[in-house]
Design an enzyme around this catalytic site. Structure first.
Site, PDB file in Angstrom:
ATOM      1  N   GLN A  51       0.816  -1.221   0.000  1.00 50.92           N
ATOM      2  CA  GLN A  51       0.000   0.000   0.000  1.00 50.92           C
ATOM      3  C   GLN A  51       0.849   1.269   0.000  1.00 50.92           C
ATOM      4  O   GLN A  51       0.345   2.347  -0.315  1.00 50.92           O
ATOM      5  CB  GLN A  51      -0.945   0.016   1.212  1.00 50.92           C
ATOM      6  CG  GLN A  51      -2.014  -1.056   1.139  1.00 50.92           C
ATOM      7  CD  GLN A  51      -2.942  -0.980   2.330  1.00 50.92           C
ATOM      8  OE1 GLN A  51      -2.658  -1.538   3.390  1.00 50.92           O
ATOM      9  NE2 GLN A  51      -4.047  -0.270   2.188  1.00 50.92           N
ATOM     10  N   CYS A  95     -10.617  -0.020   3.671  1.00 51.56           N
ATOM     11  CA  CYS A  95      -9.210  -0.146   3.327  1.00 51.56           C
ATOM     12  C   CYS A  95      -8.667   1.243   3.021  1.00 51.56           C
ATOM     13  O   CYS A  95      -9.332   2.026   2.336  1.00 51.56           O
ATOM     14  CB  CYS A  95      -9.067  -1.049   2.099  1.00 51.56           C
ATOM     15  SG  CYS A  95      -7.365  -1.309   1.571  1.00 51.56           S
ATOM     16  N   LEU A  96      -7.475   1.538   3.519  1.00 51.54           N
ATOM     17  CA  LEU A  96      -6.894   2.865   3.282  1.00 51.54           C
ATOM     18  C   LEU A  96      -6.609   3.095   1.802  1.00 51.54           C
ATOM     19  O   LEU A  96      -6.486   4.237   1.371  1.00 51.54           O
ATOM     20  CB  LEU A  96      -5.609   3.045   4.110  1.00 51.54           C
ATOM     21  CG  LEU A  96      -5.826   3.080   5.633  1.00 51.54           C
ATOM     22  CD1 LEU A  96      -4.487   3.177   6.353  1.00 51.54           C
ATOM     23  CD2 LEU A  96      -6.735   4.234   6.037  1.00 51.54           C
ATOM     24  N   HIS A 137      -7.047  -9.506   6.355  1.00 53.31           N
ATOM     25  CA  HIS A 137      -7.160  -8.454   5.337  1.00 53.31           C
ATOM     26  C   HIS A 137      -5.758  -7.998   4.903  1.00 53.31           C
ATOM     27  O   HIS A 137      -5.489  -7.859   3.711  1.00 53.31           O
ATOM     28  CB  HIS A 137      -7.984  -7.293   5.930  1.00 53.31           C
ATOM     29  CG  HIS A 137      -8.083  -6.064   5.092  1.00 53.31           C
ATOM     30  ND1 HIS A 137      -9.278  -5.547   4.655  1.00 53.31           N
ATOM     31  CD2 HIS A 137      -7.123  -5.223   4.618  1.00 53.31           C
ATOM     32  CE1 HIS A 137      -9.056  -4.449   3.940  1.00 53.31           C
ATOM     33  NE2 HIS A 137      -7.745  -4.224   3.912  1.00 53.31           N
ATOM     34  N   GLU A 138      -4.868  -7.796   5.881  1.00 51.41           N
ATOM     35  CA  GLU A 138      -3.518  -7.298   5.557  1.00 51.41           C
ATOM     36  C   GLU A 138      -2.689  -8.365   4.838  1.00 51.41           C
ATOM     37  O   GLU A 138      -1.949  -8.061   3.903  1.00 51.41           O
ATOM     38  CB  GLU A 138      -2.799  -6.809   6.818  1.00 51.41           C
ATOM     39  CG  GLU A 138      -3.482  -5.666   7.570  1.00 51.41           C
ATOM     40  CD  GLU A 138      -3.924  -4.512   6.690  1.00 51.41           C
ATOM     41  OE1 GLU A 138      -3.268  -4.253   5.664  1.00 51.41           O
ATOM     42  OE2 GLU A 138      -4.942  -3.873   7.010  1.00 51.41           O
ATOM     43  N   HIS A 141      -3.407  -8.493   1.256  1.00 47.91           N
ATOM     44  CA  HIS A 141      -2.707  -7.467   0.468  1.00 47.91           C
ATOM     45  C   HIS A 141      -1.386  -8.008  -0.084  1.00 47.91           C
ATOM     46  O   HIS A 141      -0.973  -7.648  -1.186  1.00 47.91           O
ATOM     47  CB  HIS A 141      -2.398  -6.244   1.338  1.00 47.91           C
ATOM     48  CG  HIS A 141      -3.497  -5.221   1.397  1.00 47.91           C
ATOM     49  ND1 HIS A 141      -3.937  -4.537   0.289  1.00 47.91           N
ATOM     50  CD2 HIS A 141      -4.223  -4.754   2.442  1.00 47.91           C
ATOM     51  CE1 HIS A 141      -4.898  -3.683   0.655  1.00 47.91           C
ATOM     52  NE2 HIS A 141      -5.091  -3.803   1.958  1.00 47.91           N
TER      53      HIS A 141
HETATM   54 NI    NI Z   1      -6.485  -2.753   3.093  1.00 50.50          NI
END
Ligand code: NI
Length: 173
Positions: A51, A95-96, A137-138, A141
């Site tokens: 990210q 999510c950012l 979730h992470e 990614h």
């Molecule tokens: Ni996320």
């Protein structure tokens, strides 16, 4: 420490299978510190290296919700899920990299995760509740997977179009 820009979906770097962290260099320590600062600043409860444009297997998180509780910043290098519960739970995820979009996602309610800490030690811990959702979730990614990949194609397309529009607006600003 510095705040790094967070990539917004769609971006090819968010779809990549990330490479393992091979050694705990000072750059990795710096990356972890920057990611924690970036996450707290956002604010968010988790952030994965891709990210911020680094396609390596490293995540940070802090899911402590109570304002009066001490923070628990966690850095997980090369995290692996070693066990998932059959019981599942649903959380409204965000999510950012997909700002202000939220949707229910169903995942295993509890997971055990093994990772390398910044001091080089191997850690293993069971997560439940929000922590379990966040760590899954992470880790997703790191495999180029976003929470919207769990939604129907139509919902995913809708959110992706909104993000494309947001990126165009930000580029013009
Ligand atoms: Ni996320």
């Amino acid at each position: 420490m510095s705040i790094r820009p967070i990539l917004i979906h769609p971006d090819p770097r968010l779809k990549k299978l990330c490479d393992p962290v091979e050694s705990l260099s000072t750059e990795i320590g710096q990356l972890a510190e920057d990611m924690l600062e970036t996450m707290y600043d956002a604010p968010g409860i988790g952030l994965a290296a891709p990210q911020v444009g680094v396609t390596r297997r490293l995540i940070v998180m802090d899911c402590v919700k109570e304002a009066e509780a001490p923070p628990r910043p966690m850095v997980l290098v090369n995290p692996v899920i070693t066990w998932s519960s059959e019981a599942r739970s649903v959380y409204e995820e965000g999510c950012l990299s997909i700002p202000e979009q939220y949707a229910d996602v169903e995942r295993p309610a509890e997971v055990r995760v093994r990772w390398t800490a910044l001091d080089g030690t191997t850690q293993e811990e069971e997560f439940k509740g929000l922590w379990a959702t966040c760590v899954q979730h992470e880790i997703d990614h790191l495999d180029g997977k976003l929470f919207i990949d769990y939604l129907t194609g139509l919902k995913r397309q809708m959110i992706t179009r909104r993000m494309e529009k947001l990126k165009r607006e930000r580029a013009r600003a």
